[in-house]
Design a protein around this motif. Structure first.
Motif, mmCIF file in Angstrom:
data_model
loop_
_atom_site.group_PDB
_atom_site.id
_atom_site.type_symbol
_atom_site.label_atom_id
_atom_site.label_comp_id
_atom_site.label_asym_id
_atom_site.label_seq_id
_atom_site.Cartn_x
_atom_site.Cartn_y
_atom_site.Cartn_z
ATOM 1 N N ARG A 93 0.995 -0.769 -0.112
ATOM 2 C CA ARG A 93 -0.314 0.133 0.267
ATOM 3 C C ARG A 93 0.756 1.293 -0.079
ATOM 4 N NH1 ARG A 93 -2.262 -3.969 2.052
ATOM 5 N NH2 ARG A 93 -3.956 -5.076 1.857
ATOM 6 N N GLU A 94 1.672 1.146 0.722
ATOM 7 C CA GLU A 94 2.368 2.930 0.706
ATOM 8 C C GLU A 94 3.895 2.525 -0.550
ATOM 9 O OE1 GLU A 94 4.821 3.719 4.558
ATOM 10 O OE2 GLU A 94 2.994 2.183 5.522
ATOM 11 N N LYS A 95 4.265 1.474 -1.136
ATOM 12 C CA LYS A 95 5.171 1.246 -1.643
ATOM 13 C C LYS A 95 6.541 2.408 -1.869
ATOM 14 C CE LYS A 95 1.101 1.056 -4.591
ATOM 15 N NZ LYS A 95 1.320 -0.514 -5.021
ATOM 16 N N LYS A 96 7.194 1.946 -0.551
ATOM 17 C CA LYS A 96 7.763 2.957 0.003
ATOM 18 C C LYS A 96 9.399 3.192 -0.871
ATOM 19 C CE LYS A 96 7.190 2.693 4.705
ATOM 20 N NZ LYS A 96 7.358 2.391 5.970
ATOM 21 N N LEU A 97 9.540 1.957 -1.751
ATOM 22 C CA LEU A 97 10.847 1.998 -2.660
ATOM 23 C C LEU A 97 10.319 2.356 -3.458
ATOM 24 C CD1 LEU A 97 13.636 0.528 -2.981
ATOM 25 C CD2 LEU A 97 12.704 -1.479 -3.355
ATOM 26 N N SER A 128 23.513 -3.382 -0.354
ATOM 27 C CA SER A 128 23.676 -1.832 -0.324
ATOM 28 C C SER A 128 22.924 -0.658 -1.081
ATOM 29 C CB SER A 128 25.195 -2.077 -0.038
ATOM 30 O OG SER A 128 25.636 -3.222 1.122
ATOM 31 N N ARG A 129 22.933 -0.770 -2.376
ATOM 32 C CA ARG A 129 22.363 0.114 -2.685
ATOM 33 C C ARG A 129 21.553 0.552 -2.433
ATOM 34 N NH1 ARG A 129 22.620 -0.549 -9.678
ATOM 35 N NH2 ARG A 129 22.085 1.557 -9.933
ATOM 36 N N ILE A 130 19.902 -0.573 -2.121
ATOM 37 C CA ILE A 130 18.309 -0.691 -1.567
ATOM 38 C C ILE A 130 18.566 0.325 -1.047
ATOM 39 C CG2 ILE A 130 16.395 -1.823 -2.109
ATOM 40 C CD1 ILE A 130 18.351 -3.700 -3.226
ATOM 41 N N LYS A 131 19.623 -0.526 0.706
ATOM 42 C CA LYS A 131 19.287 0.011 1.213
ATOM 43 C C LYS A 131 19.729 1.444 1.604
ATOM 44 C CE LYS A 131 20.088 -1.654 6.448
ATOM 45 N NZ LYS A 131 20.559 -2.940 7.439
ATOM 46 N N SER A 163 16.982 4.519 0.168
ATOM 47 C CA SER A 163 16.822 4.721 1.715
ATOM 48 C C SER A 163 15.586 3.468 2.030
ATOM 49 C CB SER A 163 16.712 5.708 2.181
ATOM 50 O OG SER A 163 17.436 7.440 1.788
ATOM 51 N N TYR A 164 15.999 2.735 1.185
ATOM 52 C CA TYR A 164 14.959 0.973 2.309
ATOM 53 C C TYR A 164 15.577 0.547 3.264
ATOM 54 C CZ TYR A 164 11.206 -1.681 1.459
ATOM 55 O OH TYR A 164 9.967 -2.866 1.308
ATOM 56 N N GLU A 165 15.036 0.825 3.985
ATOM 57 C CA GLU A 165 15.750 -0.580 5.322
ATOM 58 C C GLU A 165 14.839 -2.387 5.032
ATOM 59 O OE1 GLU A 165 17.597 -0.447 7.302
ATOM 60 O OE2 GLU A 165 18.415 1.487 6.639
#
Length: 799
Positions: free
Chosen positions: A258-262, A328-331, A335-337
């Protein structure tokens, strides 16, 4: 009578806690200098956990049943749109009844029921029939169909097979044995538990199983739809059971549906930049299976992550090193934990990024292994085990049903793995999962085998190539090639290395070591990187080569194919031994990668010396010769991206390469996979890439770090110590090791057969000492690594 699902957890006494605490403090003192501040926090966190431990109550069977059903229901609240109503009901009913068999008296006695033990003093000597078998024969077909109007006769077989085999147990009991056992220890108890009279068991259900896990198993083919339904029920049943048994309520962590943060974070990362064609295309076709070919620097990674659109996803790459980099790139960049890393060394990565306010590292690792995060970065080795139809692998297929799978650089895999991927993609697609293959080159032979196995373009997937001239009207010219039928010109390379960044790639470690030794005698500005450095030193060299590539320095790095896909480096000139087309194009991507200059002269020098080619070599001789012959037409031309695609398509034309070892191996493996029966493989044998190697520590390193190895292995034998702390110790030990290949099942000479720490017939590590000489200076980064041609003089440790 109260029925239990498992025993009460053993609680440590204060004396036991103090003993472990003292042992941990002794470890810290004895290995002072080996631990960082972060390491010490992890160990002391173990001590505080011991002191905070509370007694865990014994779970009743009814509580466990309710917990797993609730776990399934919570899951379907989030992911219900991916399943039919019938599929949901089948899974929930399997969760409800899979452990009924635990009501038998023998099991209840084993989980410390005082009431049972008092009545049956010899209970520990009675052989228990596995509870899954009992559960599966407690319900008839007619009773099953009454559970839901959605259920049909055809659903009974996959359903009952999932319940029967929800654990991998030796299937040696026939109907009369089960009936006799039930009459003594089960019929009365299950009647009491279910509060209805169970007059008989339906042992004829064994005849309805899709397979029996024993030597008498029927090997008749299983209809694909029925097998896929079994994969779904069994896989999700295991997933929810593992979740609840580990003490968690939900099978999935922080869904991003729902939030689609990534997606939002990537859009922020790309703000003020126009989306590239591949990125737009993948966003617009986010509900479809895709094969997308796009050149280096076209934003494929972001395109694939935008295609996920907040849905559960798996991002796969060929190598652990490249998996670490994308994780590491995604994180960090996006900024995706809520991203997990899953491969054989992922715990070491978690330990390195540990922060004091992090979740329990062991929980983080366990949840990654349970496939619980919304996005997991991994290698295909973890996900595609289900193609072997081994018990315990169903969870991967079931999870991929409601997920999106990204496969990066599929052409980099060897033929057997390509066959596994194609076969697995067909199953995933039929179950409802979706996939996107993103690659710089897509050999036509892969499309050919996909079509032969029911993955047809414009039906099961959409194909889009962004390397054509219509997409690359202003193509950046990165490369101009020259082919030489000779060995490398050492003096020429040294001269170029005075004012340019020169990358030399060899096909074998021994050749790289030889060239390095020759060059080092004439220049100090020469460095070496290959797979025969211990992990600590290899990590140092990988950081060093990346820093060098970003700097203004000139110099020479000599490497092997380990840099093809794992390191984001950019050199001025490439000198490389000839190899097959897929590897060659990957190597070229490490030269003038960003198009910093126009190559007036050849900046990729290719040496046709056939090193590592042939029957016992790295590269197939026929595919090598095709790659070389078809490359000649591009010599001294501006070798643009569209030409590279044409070249790759020529080399791997499916009609042209029929009869080659490459083609026949894919074909053979696909045929073998289609004939596998569920009893053919055990879970431990379901390996995607059977890398035959031994982990070794060079003797100089062992002597230098003797305290670490002796204290560390002694500590690994101890109980009542957290997995985090033991994983930390293992990580420290493994940093001093490297993997040495085993050829033709012949154990390498000068390697100790007994593993380090072996004592009293118990093995605590898979590390073996070796007498092969090791050469490396951690201060300067110089040295050849492990020299398998040289043995330490006067060693005598293994005589």
């Amino acid at each position: 009578m109260e029925y239990y699902a498992k025993s009460r957890q053993k609680i440590l006494t204060q004396g036991e806690i103090d003993k472990v605490k003292n042992e941990l403090e002794d470890l810290i003192m004895n290995l002072e200098g080996e631990f960082t501040e972060t390491d010490l926090k992890i160990i002391r966190n173990n001590i505080s956990h011991l002191q905070d431990t509370e007694e865990e109550g014994q779970k009743t069977l009814k509580e466990h049943q309710n917990d797993i059903v609730k776990c399934a229901e919570l899951f379907f609240e989030e992911y219900g749109e991916y399943f039919t109503e019938k599929e949901k009901c089948l899974v929930i009913e399997a969760c409800r009844m899979h452990d009924w068999g635990k009501a038998n008296l023998i099991f209840q006695g084993l989980v410390n029921s005082a009431q049972v033990k008092e009545q049956y003093s010899d209970i520990g000597r009675i052989t228990q029939i596995p509870h899954g078998f009992l559960s599966a024969v407690t319900i008839s077909r007619n009773e099953f169909k009454k559970l839901s109007e959605l259920f049909s006769e055809a659903d009974f077989r996959p359903f009952i097979t999932a319940v029967y085999h929800h654990h991998d147990r030796e299937d040696i009991y026939e109907g009369d044995e089960i009936q006799e056992y039930a009459a003594k220890y089960y019929a009365e108890q299950i009647s009491e538990y279910l509060k209805k009279d169970i007059k008989k068991l339906y042992c004829s259900n064994q005849n309805k199983l899709l397979y029996r896990n024993n030597s008498y198993a029927c090997e008749t083919p299983i209809e694909p739809k029925m097998w896929e339904e079994y994969l779904l029920i069994k896989g999700l049943l295991n997933k929810f059971d593992y979740t609840v048994s580990a003490g968690y309520e939900r099978a999935e962590i922080a869904p991003d549906l729902r939030e689609k943060k990534l997606k939002k974070n990537i859009e922020v990362y790309l703000q003020n930049k126009e989306l590239r064609p591949a990125q737009k295309f993948m966003m617009e076709h986010r509900n479809e299976n895709l094969v997308v070919v796009a050149p280096t620097g076209s934003g494929k990674t972001e395109a694939a992550l935008l295609w996920l659109n907040g849905e559960k996803g798996f991002y796969t790459l060929p190598l652990k090193v490249s998996s670490n980099a994308i994780y590491s790139r995604i994180k960090n960049n996006y900024s995706y934990e809520n991203v997990a890393l899953l491969h054989s060394d992922s715990m070491a990565m978690y330990l390195k990024e540990y922060k004091e306010n992090d979740l329990d590292i062991n929980e983080k690792y366990d949840r990654a292994r349970m496939l619980a995060q919304p996005l997991t970065v991994c290698t295909v080795d973890q996900l595609f085990k289900f193609v072997y139809k081994a018990l315990g692998t169903e969870i991967f297929a079931a999870t991929l049903k409601y997920s999106k799978l990204i496969l990066d650089e599929i052409q980099s895999y060897e033929p057997a793995v390509i066959a596994i991927i194609i076969y697995g993609l067909k199953t995933i697609q039929e179950m409802g999962g979706r996939f996107a293959i993103i690659t710089a080159t897509f050999p036509p032979v892969l499309k050919h085998f996909m079509e032969e196995n029911g993955l047809i373009e414009n039906k099961q997937y959409i194909f889009k190539d962004f390397t054509g001239e219509e997409y690359l009207t202003n193509q950046v010219v990165r490369h101009k090639i020259r082919i030489r039928k000779s060995e490398m010109d050492i003096d020429e390379i040294l001269e170029q290395g005075r004012n340019k960044k020169i990358l030399v790639i060899c096909n074998t470690v021994s050749r790289a070591q030889k060239i390095y030794k020759e060059m080092q005698e004439k220049s100090e500005n020469v460095y070496l990187l290959h797979s025969r450095y211990i992990r600590r030193d290899r990590a140092f060299l990988e950081r060093q080569i990346m820093d060098f590539a970003e700097s203004e320095e000139a110099g020479i790095w000599i490497t092997t194919q380990i840099v093809e896909a794992s390191l984001d480096i950019d050199f001025d000139v490439l000198h490389t031994e000839m190899c097959t087309a897929d590897s060659l194009l990957q190597r070229m991507g490490r030269c003038n990668r960003k198009g910093r200059y126009f190559p007036e002269e050849a900046n990729v020098i290719i040496y046709d010396n056939r090193n590592g080619v042939g029957k016992n070599g790295i590269y197939d001789s026929v595919m090598y010769d095709r790659s070389l012959k078809l490359l000649a037409q591009y010599e001294n031309l501006e070798f643009v991206e569209s030409m590279k695609t044409i070249y790759m398509n020529q080399v791997y034309d499916s009609d042209e390469i029929k009869g080659t070892g490459y083609y026949e191996e894919i074909e053979k493996c696909l045929n073998k996979l289609s004939e596998i029966h569920p009893v053919d493989y055990k879970l431990k044998d379901a390996e995607i890439r059977k890398i035959n190697s031994v982990t070794v520590v060079p003797e100089e390193i062992y002597q230098e770090k003797m305290d670490l190895f002796e204290c560390g292995t002694d500590f690994l034998r101890k109980s009542n110590v957290s997995k985090e702390t033991k994983s930390l110790i293992r990580s420290k030990l493994e940093d001093m090791t490297l993997n040495l290949s085993i050829y033709r099942n012949k154990y390498p000479e000068n390697v100790d057969r007994v593993s380090v720490g072996f004592k009293n017939c118990k093995k605590v590590t898979d590390i073996h000492r070796t007498e092969y000489k090791y050469e490396f200076d951690p201060k300067t980064g110089k040295g050849q690594g492990l020299l398998t041609s040289e043995i330490l003089e006067q060693c005598g440790y293994f005589m």
